[in-house]
Design a protein around this motif. Structure first.
Motif, short mmCIF file in Angstrom:
data_model
loop_
_atom_site.label_atom_id
_atom_site.label_comp_id
_atom_site.label_asym_id
_atom_site.label_seq_id
_atom_site.Cartn_x
_atom_site.Cartn_y
_atom_site.Cartn_z
N PRO A 337 20.07 2.31 63.87
CA PRO A 337 21.13 3.27 64.22
C PRO A 337 21.68 3.97 62.99
O PRO A 337 21.86 3.37 61.93
N ALA A 338 21.95 5.26 63.13
CA ALA A 338 22.39 6.07 61.99
C ALA A 338 23.78 5.66 61.51
O ALA A 338 24.13 5.94 60.36
N ASN A 339 24.59 5.03 62.37
CA ASN A 339 25.95 4.67 61.97
C ASN A 339 26.02 3.35 61.20
O ASN A 339 27.10 2.93 60.81
N LEU A 340 24.90 2.70 60.99
CA LEU A 340 24.91 1.47 60.21
C LEU A 340 25.17 1.78 58.74
O LEU A 340 24.70 2.80 58.23
N PRO A 341 25.89 0.91 58.05
CA PRO A 341 26.03 1.11 56.59
C PRO A 341 24.68 0.94 55.90
O PRO A 341 23.78 0.26 56.41
N ASP A 342 24.53 1.56 54.74
CA ASP A 342 23.25 1.53 54.04
C ASP A 342 22.82 0.12 53.68
O ASP A 342 21.62 -0.18 53.60
N ARG A 345 21.18 -0.83 56.91
CA ARG A 345 20.17 0.11 57.40
C ARG A 345 18.85 -0.03 56.64
O ARG A 345 17.78 0.03 57.24
#
Length: 778
Positions: A337-342, A345
């Motif tokens: 998911p794009a909203n995960l922190p790096d 991610r």
């Protein structure tokens, strides 16, 4: 004959009057005088053993057999049994005798009704209703000792047999059937318990292993080497154990039970597992590369990354495994998911890059890949901090200093980078890796667009770089494909064609180095140098296994510019994937429009097998036209995934300056970006070349795919320009006649304008009509 009467206190002569026929006999007389009936019976038995055949022997046998005549008084013995096991009477009255007639019976130990041990004999009577009435005890039968010895021997043998069968049963219970599958690229030495196998690549071995009190342990090494590749405990809850070395092969367990008319199967991703009863082993992919591709084509990126990463961790020279693992972990993380922190991610990519950093500290190529991955996920500073710590721990290591310089500014392609690497050479003058890194910095700096040099200054710089390279090659010829490619490009850039082909020939003399990438490099070098400057025949280096694959040979010809495959050749190929790869590669040279239309329809199996330069041209052209389907092509190749942002920015940018980041890429990708960048839409609405393309040949001295595609792609731009006609507006209701019509026709002749706008800026000859696949004009 003695006249002395025989003393008979027990009255045996009255019960057995025929004893008198055996008198006089000293032993018999003595036994009679003692009144011991059993002693008389024993004397008769001894005499029977020595008596020759005749009437006397028959008489002795009859007397000895009549044990009831020698009965003595005795208490009735106890007998009891349960379910036929215990002490029971053995013996029955002779047939035809009246009820109550005495007969001899024996007490016998029985087990489940089977007599196993004879005890005493008694004279008993029975009326058929009550229990037996004991009269007295009779002498033992002559065969009792023999029966007891037989019983003892039988019991002993039975116990031995039971013990043997028990040991065999326990031994069989401890045996495990083991199947070892090797999906790695090299043979492995596997030891499990007391068994030992050397398993060839892509094969399997079977055997039986005894499991003791400890669990079974599989220890795998390279043949003749000590370091352990894998050390795992095998499961103990089954009789058929499967050991898949490093989990590299793709395996399934197929059950005999059918579901919807198909056998039920389950995947076996573990390195060690158990086959259940009724299951059979099915090898879906016998080697790691086929397994990784199969997982990738099925969208199982986690499994693909697991297999390729496991191989990359144990095979130091397997660059393909490293790249396939890196692409798999990038694809896996990109689906998060794009909203995960790096930090969450990119955890798989970060972990894989860390594995490369710590495992292959002496391999510059592995460290370059790790640095590229860390930069791609935005953690270049973290990588630089790790390399800085490593350099501090090893201050005398040239590789540690080189890794730190690569991860630190200034970037390659700048004059500051040349100065920094030159200082590194002065610090480590005897390191071939450091000196080649310095030469690479000089080579990329000369290819950059930031410096304003005259032709003489540029040529002097190129010649000086080639001279420095020759000095290095005298002591340290290239020993890796990356070093060979750099040397060849530097020499070709300096127009030293003979030297370039010579270094390729020397590298290819070792048959172990003749990989697919080397053959492509050798073929392109020969094409760029020309036959008069080439000291080898690339065809002579092709392995026999590769020469028997027409689809691979056709692709090799395409990538090296030897020839284009004919349509009938493609039609005859059995693999649809190979046909699609060859058609896309060929059409990228001949008909870019058709190649673009087909590329967006192809699956992962086709796109992942395209050459990175082919994928770059198609992906960047789709990006230039705003087609979002370019994402599939960017994701089909690791070099494109790592360079996607830089390539896309340069394609849509209005600036001709490549910048240091783009210069860091491979020449083939940079040439593809330059070619597509030149096809930006003009204000008139049709694609034209708006900048010079003569820099392509300078940029890629090997004349790779993008350089060869410049002509056909310019042809497409020229045709689009010719098809776009500028029509003068005509007022409504007005009929054009005479000179006005001729002026309108002159306005529609776009050829001079198209030549001026498209052909002249490229410094390329006027494009000819496109030829079809068999070389004839359409």
């Amino acid at each position: 004959m003695s006249l002395t009467p025989v003393t008979d206190p027990s009255g045996l002569l009255e019960r057995a009057p025929r004893l008198t026929e055996l008198l006089p006999d000293a032993a018999l007389s003595e036994a009679l005088s003692r009144g011991d009936a059993w002693a008389v019976h024993a004397a008769l038995s001894r005499r029977l053993e020595q008596e020759p055949p005749g009437p006397t022997r028959q008489l002795l046998a009859a007397l000895v057999a009549d044990r009831g005549a020698f009965v003595i008084a005795a208490r009735p013995p106890a007998t009891s049994s349960v379910l036929g096991t215990g002490v029971r009477w053995k013996g029955t009255p002779p047939p035809g005798t009246a009820p109550g007639t005495p007969f001899v019976a024996e007490r016998t130990v029985t087990v489940l009704g089977v007599p196993v041990w004879p005890l005493e004999g008694y004279l008993v009577r029975s009326d058929g209703k009550a229990s037996l009435q004991v009269i007295g005890q009779v002498p033992p039968s002559p065969g009792r000792s023999r029966r007891r010895a037989t019983t003892l021997a039988s019991v002993a043998l039975g116990l031995c047999a039971v013990a043997g069968f028990g040991a065999m049963w326990l031994d069989a219970r401890s045996m495990r059937a083991v199947t070892v599958v090797n999906g790695l690229s090299r043979p492995v030495d596997v030891r499990i318990g007391d068994e030992h196998w050397v398993v060839a690549p892509g094969t399997q071995e079977q055997g039986r292993v005894k499991q003791g009190s400890d669990l079974l342990r599989a220890v795998t090494t390279w043949p003749g080497q000590t370091p352990v590749i894998e050390d795992v405990w095998l499961p103990a809850d089954g009789e058929r154990i499967l050991y898949n070395v490093k989990g590299a092969a793709m395996l399934e367990a197929v059950s005999s039970e059918e579901t919807y008319a198909r056998p039920r199967s389950r995947s076996l991703p573990e390195s060690a597992t158990v086959l259940q009863p009724g299951e059979q082993l099915s090898v879906q992919a016998a080697n790691w590369e086929a397994a990784t591709r199969a997982f990738a084509e099925a969208g199982r990126w986690e499994a693909a990354g697991r297999v390729a990463s496991a191989v990359a961790q144990v095979e130091p020279e397997n660059a393909l495994a490293r790249e396939m693992a890196a692409r798999a972990v990038l694809m896996l993380d990109s689906q998060a998911p794009a909203n995960l922190p790096d930090a969450l991610r990119w955890r798989n990519t970060r972990g894989y890059a860390a594995m490369l950093m710590h495992t292959w500290q002496e391999d510059p190529a592995a460290q370059s890949l790790a640095l590229a991955l860390m930069r791609h996920i935005g953690e270049g500073d973290t990588a630089r901090a790790r390399y800085s710590e490593h350099a501090q721990q090893h201050p005398g290591s040239p590789l540690a200093a080189l890794y730190l310089q690569r991860s630190s500014p200034p970037p390659l392609g700048t004059g500051e980078a040349v100065t920094a690497y030159q200082a590194l050479v002065e610090r480590f003058p005897n390191s071939p890796e450091v000196r080649r890194a310095w030469l690479e910095a000089r080579w990329r700096f000369e290819l950059g667009d930031t410096q304003d040099w005259s032709d003489i200054e540029r040529q002097d710089f190129v010649v000086e770089t080639s001279r420095l390279l020759k000095t290095l090659q005298e002591k340290h010829p290239p020993d890796t494909l990356e070093a060979l490619e750099l040397d060849v490009r530097i020499l070709l850039r300096a127009q030293l064609r003979d030297a370039a082909t010579t270094v390729v020939r020397r590298y290819g003399e070792d048959a172990r180095r003749r990989s697919w990438d080397f053959l492509v490099l050798a073929g392109r070098t020969a094409a760029a140098a020309g036959p008069e400057h080439t000291s080898y025949v690339m065809r002579d280096w092709i392995p026999a296994a590769l020469a028997r694959q027409p689809e691979r040979m056709a692709l090799l010809d395409l990538l090296t510019g030897q020839r284009l495959p004919r349509e009938e050749e493609l039609t005859a190929m059995t693999s649809a994937v190979d046909r699609a790869v060859l058609r896309l590669t060929r059409d990228t040279l001949l008909d870019p429009k058709r190649a673009l239309a087909q590329a967006v329809k192809e699956p992962e199996a086709v796109l992942s097998r395209l050459d990175p330069e082919v994928s770059a041209l198609l992906a960047l052209e789709l990006t230039r036209t705003g087609d979002a389907r370019a994402k599939n092509l960017f994701n089909a190749s690791l070099p494109l995934m790592l360079a996607r942002d830089l390539l896309r920015q340069h394609t849509v940018s209005t600036s001709r300056n490549a910048g240091p980041d783009l210069i860091r890429l491979s020449p083939g990708l940079r040439a593809a970006a330059t070619l597509v960048h030149a096809r930006r839409d003009a204000q008139e609405g049709y694609p034209v070349f708006t900048e010079r393309l003569d820099g392509l040949a300078r940029m890629d001295a090997q004349e790779g795919f993008a350089v060869r595609a410049a002509g056909p792609w310019m042809r497409r731009a020229f045709d689009a320009c010719m098809d776009t006609k500028g029509v003068l507006p005509t007022p409504p209701g007005m009929l054009l006649r005479g000179a006005v019509v001729e002026a309108q026709a002159r306005q529609e002749d776009r050829r001079p304008s198209c030549e001026a706008r498209i052909v002249a800026p490229t410094r390329l000859p006027l494009p000819r009509a496109i030829r079809n696949a068999n070389g004839a004009d359409p």
